[in-house]
Design an enzyme around this catalytic site. Structure first.
Site, short mmCIF file in Angstrom:
data_model
loop_
_atom_site.label_atom_id
_atom_site.label_comp_id
_atom_site.label_asym_id
_atom_site.label_seq_id
_atom_site.Cartn_x
_atom_site.Cartn_y
_atom_site.Cartn_z
N HIS A 66 0.84 -1.22 0.00
CA HIS A 66 0.00 0.00 0.00
C HIS A 66 0.86 1.26 0.00
CE1 HIS A 66 -3.06 -2.93 1.05
NE2 HIS A 66 -3.98 -2.01 0.91
N PHE A 120 0.91 3.12 7.09
CA PHE A 120 -0.41 3.36 7.66
C PHE A 120 -1.47 3.17 6.58
CE2 PHE A 120 -3.84 6.52 8.57
CZ PHE A 120 -4.33 5.94 9.73
N LEU A 139 -5.58 2.98 5.70
CA LEU A 139 -6.90 3.42 6.18
C LEU A 139 -7.82 3.51 4.97
CD1 LEU A 139 -8.36 4.77 8.75
CD2 LEU A 139 -7.73 6.95 7.69
#
Lengths: 173, 173
Positions: free
Chosen positions: B67, B119, B121
């Site tokens: 990601h 991170f 999300l």
């Protein structure tokens, strides 16, 4: 090449360099980074192989399905990864006659229909005649045996790609 | 959308359509194809989740490492996947002030250093303030808990991408 340099890479750099050791499976390089530090190239190679071996069968088939056909549409259209492009060129697959190309396309389609994944071969070690005869031969393998054979080719391709990367200009690493 | 159409896809078409349901992990879509026929979208969604759950921890970390950062270099350079581009735009991450961007870059770097993955999300469900506060909050999670939280976000992103694809013009499918 200095393995210390590899061991010092953050995961972003590591995936940028080793992300296509297994064709179109950056997930595997990204997972292998968890196993650092590596003692040497062989150790790094073993980690890639161990990850593939530990996948469930669907995942192993998935790895194979991320590979392009040999002498297929992607070679024609120039949409192969850089590594596949070099390997298929080295095998002379870019200069097939129309007849040879048709024949390989037919065999590739039969193989995909029989096994549910594309025919994978460390092509740069072969010439066009060897690719075709190997494809004809493996077309008749029992499926479980063919899955093992194909994964063996994936590992050979990966080992050769790793060797290329580690021989490459250390500045890239 | 007609699930029969999905069930009739060969693996090439399936990976072309669903290959980025899990960001930059076509291996997962290619593996999920082994589980067809699917009874409906929920079934398809469950197969993606089950594959992720069955991976060893290094593989789950690998999925996360595929990601991009939120509001990171790839957004700046326009090298995100089409899906990430849409999601980060929907969250307003393209129109941050230089200060907001710097703050997020700092937090992203701290997060990567602490957990060894970026991170992640489901950004399109948030706005820039929510992204930053969620990042600050999760930065203090215990690592094992944070791995679970992050994989939950991967699954949410995947579910939303699947819904987009199945709502899309059936001619694409």
């Amino acid at each position: 090449m200095d393995v210390e340099k590899v061991n010092a890479m953050d995961f972003g750099d590591f995936v940028a360099v080793f992300g296509n050791v297994i064709e179109r499976c950056p997930l595997i390089a990204a997972a292998v980074w968890s196993q650092r530090p590596f003692s040497d190239v062989d150790d790094l190679d073993k980690r890639f192989c161990a990850f593939i071996d530990a996948l469930p069968q669907s995942g192993q088939e998935g790895v194979l399905r991320c590979h392009p056909d040999l002498a297929g549409r992607e070679l024609q259209q120039g949409t192969l990864t850089a590594e596949s492009q070099r390997e298929q060129s080295a095998a002379g697959l870019q200069s097939l006659s129309a007849d040879e190309r048709r024949r390989l396309a037919q065999l590739n389609a039969q193989y995909r229909a029989r096994f549910g994944f594309p025919f994978v071969l460390a092509a740069r070690l072969r010439d066009p005649a060897a690719v075709a005869s190997e494809l004809e031969r493996r077309l008749h393998s029992p499926p479980a045996q063919e899955l093992r054979t194909a994964l063996g080719e994936v590992k050979t391709i990966g080992r050769l790609r790793l060797a290329d990367l580690l021989r490459a200009d250390p500045a890239r690493l």
